[in-house]
Design a protein around this motif. Structure first.
Motif, PDB file in Angstrom:
ATOM      1  N   GLU A   1       0.848  -1.195   0.000  1.00 13.07           N
ATOM      2  CA  GLU A   1       0.000   0.000   0.000  1.00 13.07           C
ATOM      3  C   GLU A   1       0.885   1.246   0.000  1.00 13.07           C
ATOM      4  O   GLU A   1       1.900   1.289   0.692  1.00 13.07           O
TER       5      GLU A   1
ATOM      6  N   ARG B   1      -6.656   0.713   9.888  1.00 13.19           N
ATOM      7  CA  ARG B   1      -7.555   0.037   8.953  1.00 13.19           C
ATOM      8  C   ARG B   1      -9.034   0.142   9.362  1.00 13.19           C
ATOM      9  O   ARG B   1      -9.884   0.429   8.512  1.00 13.19           O
TER      10      ARG B   1
ATOM     11  N   ILE C   1     -11.164   3.109   7.969  1.00 10.17           N
ATOM     12  CA  ILE C   1     -11.580   3.376   6.583  1.00 10.17           C
ATOM     13  C   ILE C   1     -13.086   3.623   6.546  1.00 10.17           C
ATOM     14  O   ILE C   1     -13.593   4.272   5.648  1.00 10.17           O
TER      15      ILE C   1
ATOM     16  N   LYS D   1       5.499  -4.267  -3.626  1.00  8.02           N
ATOM     17  CA  LYS D   1       5.190  -5.593  -3.127  1.00  8.02           C
ATOM     18  C   LYS D   1       6.434  -6.463  -3.071  1.00  8.02           C
ATOM     19  O   LYS D   1       7.281  -6.381  -3.947  1.00  8.02           O
TER      20      LYS D   1
ATOM     21  N   GLY E   1      -0.942  -9.469   6.871  1.00 11.10           N
ATOM     22  CA  GLY E   1      -2.381  -9.270   7.035  1.00 11.10           C
ATOM     23  C   GLY E   1      -3.249 -10.239   6.267  1.00 11.10           C
ATOM     24  O   GLY E   1      -2.895 -11.406   6.078  1.00 11.10           O
TER      25      GLY E   1
ATOM     26  N   VAL F   1     -11.586  -3.417   2.543  1.00  8.22           N
ATOM     27  CA  VAL F   1     -10.483  -3.812   3.407  1.00  8.22           C
ATOM     28  C   VAL F   1      -9.357  -2.775   3.413  1.00  8.22           C
ATOM     29  O   VAL F   1      -8.646  -2.619   4.399  1.00  8.22           O
TER      30      VAL F   1
ATOM     31  N   PRO G   1      -8.205 -12.404  13.890  1.00  4.97           N
ATOM     32  CA  PRO G   1      -7.850 -11.247  13.059  1.00  4.97           C
ATOM     33  C   PRO G   1      -8.418  -9.931  13.576  1.00  4.97           C
ATOM     34  O   PRO G   1      -9.349  -9.357  13.023  1.00  4.97           O
TER      35      PRO G   1
ATOM     36  N   ALA H   1      -2.847  -8.023  16.589  1.00  5.88           N
ATOM     37  CA  ALA H   1      -1.802  -7.772  15.590  1.00  5.88           C
ATOM     38  C   ALA H   1      -0.703  -6.922  16.211  1.00  5.88           C
ATOM     39  O   ALA H   1       0.491  -7.226  16.105  1.00  5.88           O
TER      40      ALA H   1
ATOM     41  N   TYR I   1     -21.113   0.542  16.414  1.00  2.00           N
ATOM     42  CA  TYR I   1     -21.816   0.977  15.214  1.00  2.00           C
ATOM     43  C   TYR I   1     -23.220   1.471  15.533  1.00  2.00           C
ATOM     44  O   TYR I   1     -23.897   0.936  16.380  1.00  2.00           O
TER      45      TYR I   1
HETATM   46  C1  LIG Z   1     -13.456  -2.391   7.678  1.00  3.31           C
HETATM   47  C2  LIG Z   1     -12.665  -3.024   8.779  1.00  3.31           C
HETATM   48  C3  LIG Z   1     -13.037  -2.812  10.099  1.00  3.31           C
HETATM   49  C4  LIG Z   1     -12.306  -3.375  11.125  1.00  3.31           C
HETATM   50  N1  LIG Z   1     -12.683  -3.130  12.407  1.00  3.31           N
HETATM   51  C5  LIG Z   1     -11.965  -3.642  13.416  1.00  3.31           C
HETATM   52  C6  LIG Z   1     -12.319  -3.372  14.770  1.00  3.31           C
HETATM   53  O1  LIG Z   1     -13.307  -2.697  15.048  1.00  3.31           O
HETATM   54  N2  LIG Z   1     -11.554  -3.895  15.755  1.00  3.31           N
HETATM   55  C7  LIG Z   1     -10.445  -4.657  15.487  1.00  3.31           C
HETATM   56  O2  LIG Z   1      -9.767  -5.072  16.406  1.00  3.31           O
HETATM   57  N3  LIG Z   1     -10.088  -4.936  14.229  1.00  3.31           N
HETATM   58  C8  LIG Z   1     -10.821  -4.456  13.180  1.00  3.31           C
HETATM   59  N4  LIG Z   1     -10.460  -4.745  11.896  1.00  3.31           N
HETATM   60  C9  LIG Z   1      -9.327  -5.669  11.676  1.00  3.31           C
HETATM   61  C10 LIG Z   1      -7.982  -4.969  11.723  1.00  3.31           C
HETATM   62  O3  LIG Z   1      -7.958  -3.919  10.818  1.00  3.31           O
HETATM   63  C11 LIG Z   1      -6.879  -5.972  11.436  1.00  3.31           C
HETATM   64  O4  LIG Z   1      -6.920  -6.992  12.402  1.00  3.31           O
HETATM   65  C12 LIG Z   1      -5.488  -5.357  11.450  1.00  3.31           C
HETATM   66  O5  LIG Z   1      -5.384  -4.321  10.523  1.00  3.31           O
HETATM   67  C13 LIG Z   1      -4.430  -6.415  11.162  1.00  3.31           C
HETATM   68  O6  LIG Z   1      -3.180  -5.828  11.076  1.00  3.31           O
HETATM   69  P1  LIG Z   1      -1.990  -6.537  10.322  1.00  3.31           P
HETATM   70  O7  LIG Z   1      -0.802  -5.699  10.586  1.00  3.31           O
HETATM   71  O8  LIG Z   1      -1.933  -7.970  10.660  1.00  3.31           O
HETATM   72  O9  LIG Z   1      -2.339  -6.540   8.758  1.00  3.31           O
HETATM   73  P2  LIG Z   1      -3.045  -5.534   7.767  1.00  3.31           P
HETATM   74  O10 LIG Z   1      -3.658  -4.391   8.471  1.00  3.31           O
HETATM   75  O11 LIG Z   1      -3.926  -6.353   6.908  1.00  3.31           O
HETATM   76  O12 LIG Z   1      -1.827  -4.981   6.886  1.00  3.31           O
HETATM   77  C14 LIG Z   1      -1.035  -5.808   6.112  1.00  3.31           C
HETATM   78  C15 LIG Z   1      -0.218  -4.954   5.169  1.00  3.31           C
HETATM   79  O13 LIG Z   1       0.754  -5.778   4.523  1.00  3.31           O
HETATM   80  C16 LIG Z   1       0.824  -5.417   3.165  1.00  3.31           C
HETATM   81  N5  LIG Z   1       1.313  -6.569   2.393  1.00  3.31           N
HETATM   82  C17 LIG Z   1       0.755  -7.792   2.301  1.00  3.31           C
HETATM   83  N6  LIG Z   1       1.482  -8.587   1.489  1.00  3.31           N
HETATM   84  C18 LIG Z   1       2.528  -7.842   1.065  1.00  3.31           C
HETATM   85  C19 LIG Z   1       3.622  -8.108   0.200  1.00  3.31           C
HETATM   86  N7  LIG Z   1       3.798  -9.280  -0.377  1.00  3.31           N
HETATM   87  N8  LIG Z   1       4.512  -7.111  -0.027  1.00  3.31           N
HETATM   88  C20 LIG Z   1       4.355  -5.886   0.561  1.00  3.31           C
HETATM   89  N9  LIG Z   1       3.336  -5.606   1.398  1.00  3.31           N
HETATM   90  C21 LIG Z   1       2.434  -6.570   1.630  1.00  3.31           C
HETATM   91  C22 LIG Z   1      -0.599  -5.063   2.821  1.00  3.31           C
HETATM   92  O14 LIG Z   1      -0.639  -4.276   1.646  1.00  3.31           O
HETATM   93  C23 LIG Z   1      -1.044  -4.316   4.059  1.00  3.31           C
HETATM   94  O15 LIG Z   1      -0.733  -2.970   3.975  1.00  3.31           O
HETATM   95  C24 LIG Z   1     -11.182  -4.194  10.836  1.00  3.31           C
HETATM   96  C25 LIG Z   1     -10.809  -4.416   9.520  1.00  3.31           C
HETATM   97  C26 LIG Z   1     -11.545  -3.848   8.494  1.00  3.31           C
HETATM   98  C27 LIG Z   1     -11.122  -4.097   7.080  1.00  3.31           C
END
Ligand SMILES: Cc1cc2nc3c(=O)[nH]c(=O)nc-3n(C[C@H](O)[C@H](O)[C@H](O)COP(=O)(O)OP(=O)(O)OC[C@H]3O[C@@H](n4cnc5c(N)ncnc54)[C@H](O)[C@@H]3O)c2cc1C
Lengths: 440, 151
Positions: free
Chosen positions: A40, A47, A50, A83, A112, A132, A298, A303, A332
């Motif tokens: 990204e 996240r 959004i 990426k 993620g 997402v 998740p 995380a 909500y």
């Molecule tokens: C609409 C929505 C509402 C949410 N509401 C809640 C909530 O109320 N409470 C809560 O606890 N959680 C909520 N979540 C979940 C929360 O956002 C996630 O649990 C959290 O963001 C996970 O973090 P992460 O670091 O594991 O991965 P992510 O946030 O998914 O980030 C992963 C990053 O890695 C990057 N990436 C992946 N593969 C590659 C690659 N090969 N090369 C380079 N970059 C890469 C992606 O582009 C991304 O930017 C919600 C999610 C969404 C979508």
């Protein structure tokens, strides 16, 4: 020409998990090179926000997870909008999509999840989006200007609620299609789901439960104009959101031979099966303290904390992940509902619950230990119960009080609240002090 | 860092800590105006728990390993590396209440009117927090560590 650079710490994924690790690494190692790579193109944003972004058309700055100067201040090199395509864990290198390679000493996979997109007929039509990423929210925002009166959200989970609220605020008429018999069925019990459904009805959101979408249709042969449900009903709409959920983005890890179950398997130090490679967040299958086994959880807090533990271990400071579990706060449409662990337990679990007008509290128990909870309405003291669950404190002596109207620290046994009052420095201190009451 | 400790055996459950906290966090700093006129209504950032004859007040403990900071969805909650205080950036807090779910002390409150949390900030700008300064029975103390707590 391939340029090889070297990072002491390479973090793939610039979100909650990656930031948790980066902050821990900088706490333990001020000098080692830290490189964060993300597909990204944005600095780390929250996240879950959004939804607010789409609802209010916020500028990016309002949803940033860390201040804009985070990378500079911490001496972190951020490579954004690129990426990683391949890992060589033997050689300790990562290949980027632009052909560059980066060498690393310690690697964190915080990649993620990816939205689950089932093979529904017509899913490729314009007007169909996932929800997402910030880019998803941006694309939906642009689409709204094309004139959207009605939207169908496929999936009544957390992401579905989150996008429903944003769309309602943007004046769109929303229908949620949920395959199971109630919304939020994986994180709430029946009673709390009913509260949410009531509220959705009050704000004009229609909910179709026990239904799936058989086809995403178009009268014009192009952009979506309607969907057809599995019982043959047609719903007109100009926007469809796929909100079934996310799945761990494990491709990089599987290509490198790292052990994967549903997510990347990690041990108590967030280490994968491969030396020097760690994982956390939505991509990882880490320890769940309620189930006593590795599971996907998740959510953002897990995380961040998993990333923090991984970061310390990567920097040579041995640290254990206390475990996480499913837990959510749902705010909500003005609701206040929190749930954690087993909200809807099997029959052989004990349930203590009390209704207080429209509010209620429910605590799920097994052998004197808290295994799950739902608080709706009055949630301010819910964290105490969560703490008892996390620290596995035997509550048999006062379990009835956990769901009471006036529940508080003082409702616990004197031995336990005294431990809390006398060690008010760290949340783990009371549990240590009260371990004498464990197992009664 | 200095923290607020409670000598629960000296607490008489008078709720004055609550009153002074609310006034301190009001716009006017005047009890009558704070309680009767101000909008948004200032909230006390602590709560008094009672089970006669025992009572004590509970507030943010500014934990060394703050679960709320780690769980914060927006980044609004931070632990100040210099002072040790757990701070909340009111502009960035969206009132998702995730921190409430993970606070083992039940010390974070919902400010529903403003759509964000309210919690103890150790009265930024004061040498001794208002609740401690005004506790009539000296049940609240503001000291470096537990050793400074005479029993
Ligand atoms: C609409 C929505 C509402 C949410 N509401 C809640 C909530 O109320 N409470 C809560 O606890 N959680 C909520 N979540 C979940 C929360 O956002 C996630 O649990 C959290 O963001 C996970 O973090 P992460 O670091 O594991 O991965 P992510 O946030 O998914 O980030 C992963 C990053 O890695 C990057 N990436 C992946 N593969 C590659 C690659 N090969 N090369 C380079 N970059 C890469 C992606 O582009 C991304 O930017 C919600 C999610 C969404 C979508």
């Amino acid at each position: 020409m391939v340029r090889v650079k070297k990072a002491k710490y390479l973090i793939i994924g610039n979100s909650a998990g990656g930031i948790g690790a980066a902050e821990a690494i900088r706490q333990a190692d001020k000098a080692g090179t830290v490189v964060m790579i993300s597909a990204e193109p944005y600095p780390a944003y929250s996240r879950p926000l959004i939804s607010e972004y789409l609802a209010h058309r916020y500028p990016l700055e309002k949803i940033l997870y860390r201040p804009a100067d985070f990378y500079d201040k911490n001496g972190i090199q951020a490579i954004l909008g690129r990426k990683v395509t391949q890992l060589d864990t033997g050689e300790h290198t990562a290949s980027l999509e632009d052909g560059k390679r980066m060498a690393w000493e310690k690697l964190l996979l915080a990649t993620g999840g990816l939205p689950i997109l089932p093979q529904i007929k017509g899913i490729e039509r314009s007007g169909v989006f996932a929800f997402v990423t910030l880019d998803d929210a941006r694309a939906i925002d642009r689409h709204l200007y094309g004139g959207v009166e009605r939207a169908v959200i496929i999936g009544g989970g957390l992401i579905g609620m989150s996008v429903a609220e944003a769309l309602v605020k943007r004046g769109v008429k929303v229908t949620i299609v949920e395959m199971k018999e109630r919304v939020l069925n994986t994180i709430l019990d029946q009673e709390a789901s009913a509260l949410v459904e009531q509220r959705l009805e009050q704000v004009g959101v229609k909910v179709l439960t026990g239904r799936t979408v058989a086809e995403i249709g178009s009268h014009s042969g192009g952009a979506v104009t309607h969907i057809v449900t599995d019982d043959g009903a047609t719903l007109p709409c100009e926007l469809v959101i796929m909100a079934i959920g996310v799945q761990p983005r494990t491709q990089l890890a599987s290509g490198a031979g790292i052990r994967i179950n549903r997510g990347i398997l990690v041990d108590h130090r967030m280490a994968t099966s491969c030396p020097d490679v760690y994982a956390c967040g939505d991509v990882a299958e880490a320890y769940d303290f309620v189930y006593g086994e590795n599971r996907l959880t998740p959510i953002l807090p897990n995380a961040y904390l998993g990333g923090r533990v991984a970061g310390f271990n990567m920097a040579g400071v041995t640290t254990e992940y206390p475990g996480g579990t499913a837990m959510n706060s749902l705010k909500y449409f003005g609701l206040a509902i929190v749930s954690a662990g087993m909200a809807d337990p099997p029959a052989d679990y004990e349930v203590v619950s009390e209704k207080h007008g429209p509010a209620y509290k429910k605590v799920v128990l097994k052998d004197g230990l808290v295994k799950g909870m739902v608080f709706a309405g009055d949630i301010e003291k819910s964290g105490i119960v969560f703490g008892l669950m996390k620290d596995k404190i035997n509550v048999n002596g006062f379990k009835q009080a956990l769901a009471a109207d006036d529940f508080g620290l003082i409702s616990l046994s004197e031995e336990i609240w005294r431990a809390y009052l006398e060690a008010p420095s760290s949340p783990s201190a009371p549990s240590a002090a009260s371990s004498s009451v464990m197992g009664g | 860092m200095r923290k607020i400790y409670i000598k629960e055996q000296a607490c008489i459950g008078c709720h004055l800590c609550e009153v002074y906290c609310r006034v301190e966090h009001s716009q006017s700093k005047d009890p009558i105006k704070a309680f009767k006129k101000e909008s948004p209504q200032p909230l006390a950032r602590l709560s008094v728990e009672e089970r006669k004859p025992v009572s004590f007040s509970i507030r943010c403990q500014h934990c060394d390993e703050p679960s709320c900071v780690y769980a914060c969805l927006t980044g609004a909650l931070q632990k100040d590396a210099r002072t040790g205080t757990v701070t909340v950036d009111e502009e960035r807090c969206t009132g998702c209440w995730t921190c409430i779910l993970v606070c083992p002390f039940g010390a974070i409150r919902r400010d529903v009117q403003q759509g964000r949390i309210a919690k103890c900030d150790l009265c930024a700008g004061r040498d001794v927090p208002a609740c401690v300064a005004n506790c009539p029975n000296e049940a609240l103390v503001y000291v470096q560590n537990k050793a400074g707590l005479e029993r």
